[in-house]
Write an enzyme that holds these catalytic residues in place. Structure first.
Site, short mmCIF file in Angstrom:
data_model
loop_
_atom_site.label_atom_id
_atom_site.label_comp_id
_atom_site.label_asym_id
_atom_site.label_seq_id
_atom_site.Cartn_x
_atom_site.Cartn_y
_atom_site.Cartn_z
N GLU A 78 110.66 107.05 -12.81
CA GLU A 78 110.11 107.89 -13.89
C GLU A 78 110.30 109.37 -13.61
O GLU A 78 109.91 109.85 -12.54
CB GLU A 78 108.61 107.57 -14.05
CG GLU A 78 107.98 108.28 -15.23
CD GLU A 78 106.52 107.85 -15.47
OE1 GLU A 78 106.19 106.69 -15.19
OE2 GLU A 78 105.74 108.69 -15.93
N LYS A 138 96.72 104.79 -13.93
CA LYS A 138 98.18 104.56 -13.89
C LYS A 138 98.86 105.82 -13.36
O LYS A 138 99.82 105.75 -12.59
CB LYS A 138 98.69 104.18 -15.28
CG LYS A 138 100.13 103.69 -15.31
CD LYS A 138 101.16 104.79 -15.48
CE LYS A 138 102.56 104.22 -15.59
NZ LYS A 138 103.59 105.29 -15.64
N ASP A 164 103.97 96.39 -0.04
CA ASP A 164 103.75 95.48 -1.17
C ASP A 164 102.96 96.21 -2.26
O ASP A 164 101.74 96.32 -2.18
CB ASP A 164 102.99 94.25 -0.63
CG ASP A 164 102.70 93.22 -1.71
OD1 ASP A 164 102.83 93.53 -2.91
OD2 ASP A 164 102.32 92.10 -1.34
N HIS A 222 108.14 116.44 -19.69
CA HIS A 222 108.94 115.21 -19.64
C HIS A 222 110.30 115.38 -20.30
O HIS A 222 111.25 114.69 -19.97
CB HIS A 222 108.21 114.08 -20.39
CG HIS A 222 107.27 113.30 -19.53
ND1 HIS A 222 107.53 112.03 -19.14
CD2 HIS A 222 106.09 113.62 -18.98
CE1 HIS A 222 106.53 111.58 -18.39
NE2 HIS A 222 105.65 112.54 -18.28
C1 MEV Z 1 102.48 108.57 -17.26
O1 MEV Z 1 103.30 107.81 -16.42
C2 MEV Z 1 101.13 108.83 -16.61
C3 MEV Z 1 100.11 109.57 -17.48
O2 MEV Z 1 99.94 108.86 -18.72
C4 MEV Z 1 98.82 109.60 -16.70
C5 MEV Z 1 97.64 110.12 -17.48
O3 MEV Z 1 97.61 110.01 -18.73
O4 MEV Z 1 96.70 110.60 -16.83
C6 MEV Z 1 100.59 110.94 -17.85
#
Ligand code: MEV
Length: 425
Positions: A81, A265, A281, A379
């Site tokens: 990413e 995430k 892992d 991004h």
């Molecule tokens: C994207 O990979 C991760 C985000 O969505 C985390 C977040 O929203 O805090 C940008």
């Protein structure tokens, strides 16, 4: 390692970056090659999994600017990413203005579970096991002499009654095992399998499952950082506004599982990138992290954000981190070995300290962007490059096409293909 700040790293051609890395980290030619070229041969892959036909590569980059417990660390990060490595490096730079990341790691204790079924009286069986606790622990302690030699081994035995289940009441025995610098799955699974006959003899029941728990909540890594408020200012945003925006964003994740999943995430973007780079892992780490985030009964944020008395931004992260530096792919995969060498970590605990710091930095990167200009701006250009490549651009076309897509604010593969076709004409 004298410094993890390598000026202008981003703008160097890739060969120059590799040279800088060699200078900074004192890697051998073979270790450098393992980081720079595909480290794992097909022959090695064939020994690792069944039905092997090849290997899959991922981009490997370096997280810069990290200071963890006073040590300068160059962090290897494997991830597909865009923006993740840049985000971590940038936030590590802000954090170093506040002394970097400060961590603590608990003992490397893993939990092995045994499910005991067919018991006439679960409560009596539970107490019978606890009466034999010392014998059971002594037996479990002998199972892995190598681990014992390094100071690991059986630590505790817990017995829980599961009263409400679709098959009626049963017992769960937890064997707490100190696995030192290993991830620990093999040691713990072996110990549970070996101890099961004794558990059956003591209880008169039947031991069904014997397996490690990935909710490694006795093996926690914690990191905190303080970002001087003036470091947060940029463009039209004052430091105070960015700080408060980050705290408000965290409050959203703390209160709402739908947001917490995305927030966590973002943390795992950083955590997994180092876990993968070191051959660990990542499914185990993911499972443990999310289960830990739900430990209160309601899924929530793994991190916290607030401000100190001076108005500086403060952040913390606490997460189970069952990572190893011995055994498994960490010792077989040449890139993983070189990645560990690059960081100069000597124990699994030191590796966990780096990983939890990267997780916190990554969380900050996401919240800072979300609380200010939004995530898409950062991004855009990297995403545009990926779209350009996917559309078939090669060599110099990639940057040119990406720039045009960004300028048009249309980062779509159909548009990229259209532009490429027009160039061909
Ligand atoms: C994207 O990979 C991760 C985000 O969505 C985390 C977040 O929203 O805090 C940008």
């Amino acid at each position: 390692m004298t410094t993890s700040r390598i000026q202008g790293f981003y703008n160097l051609p890739i060969e120059e970056r590799v040279k800088k890395l060699a200078e900074a980290a004192g890697l051998t030619t073979d270790e450098l090659a393992a980081l720079h070229e595909s480290g794992l041969s097909v022959g090695q892959a064939d020994h690792m999994v069944e039905n092997a036909v090849g290997t899959l590569s991922l981009p490997l980059g370096i997280g810069l600017n990290f200071v963890v417990d006073g040590r300068e660390i160059l962090v290897p990060m494997a991830i597909e990413e865009p923006s993740v490595i840049a985000g971590a490096s940038f936030m590590a730079k802000l954090a170093r203005a506040g002394g970097g990341f400060f961590t603590t790691v608990s003992a490397p204790e893993m939990i092995g579970q045994m499910q005991v079924l067919d018991l006439a009286d679960v409560h009596s069986a539970r107490l019978a096991l606890l009466e034999k606790r010392a014998e059971l622990l002594a037996e479990a302690d002998e199972i892995d002499p190598l681990l014992k030699k390094f100071g690991g081994g059986a630590r505790d035995l817990e017995v829980r009654v599961i009263a409400d289940s679709p098959i009626g009441p049963f017992l769960v025995v937890h064997l707490i095992y100190d696995v030192r610098d290993a991830m620990g799955a093999n040691a713990v699974n072996t110990a549970c399998e070996r101890l099961a006959p004794q558990v059956e003899a003591i209880t008169g029941g039947r031991v069904h499952l014997r397996i490690l728990s990935n909710l490694a909540d006795r093996r926690l890594a914690r990191a905190r950082c303080t970002i001087p408020v003036q470091e947060l200012a940029f463009g039209d945003f004052s430091g105070e506004r960015v700080r408060d925006g980050i705290i408000e964003a965290w409050a959203f994740a703390a209160a709402d599982p739908y947001r917490a999943a995305t927030h966590n995430k973002g943390i795992m973007n950083g955590v997994d990138a180092v876990v993968i780079a070191t051959g660990n892992d990542w499914r185990a780490i993911e499972a443990g992290a999310h289960a830990y985030a739900a430990r209160s009964g309601r899924y929530t944020s793994l991190s916290t954000w607030g401000k100190d008395a001076a108005g500086n931004l403060t952040g913390t992260l606490e997460v189970p981190l069952a990572v190893g530096i011995v055994g498994g792919a960490t010792k077989v995969h040449p890139t993983a070995k070189a990645a560990l060498k690059l960081m100069g970590v000597r124990t699994a605990a030191e590796l966990a300290s780096v990983i939890v710091s990267v997780g916190l930095a990554q969380n900050l990167a996401a919240l800072r962007a979300l609380a200010t200009e939004g995530i898409q701006r950062g991004h855009m250009s990297l995403h545009a490059r990926q779209v350009a490549i996917a559309a078939g651009a090669t060599g110099e076309q990639i940057e040119r096409l990406a720039a045009q897509l960004v300028a048009e604010k249309t980062i779509r593969i159909d548009r990229a293909e259209e532009i490429l076709k027009s160039w061909e004409k």
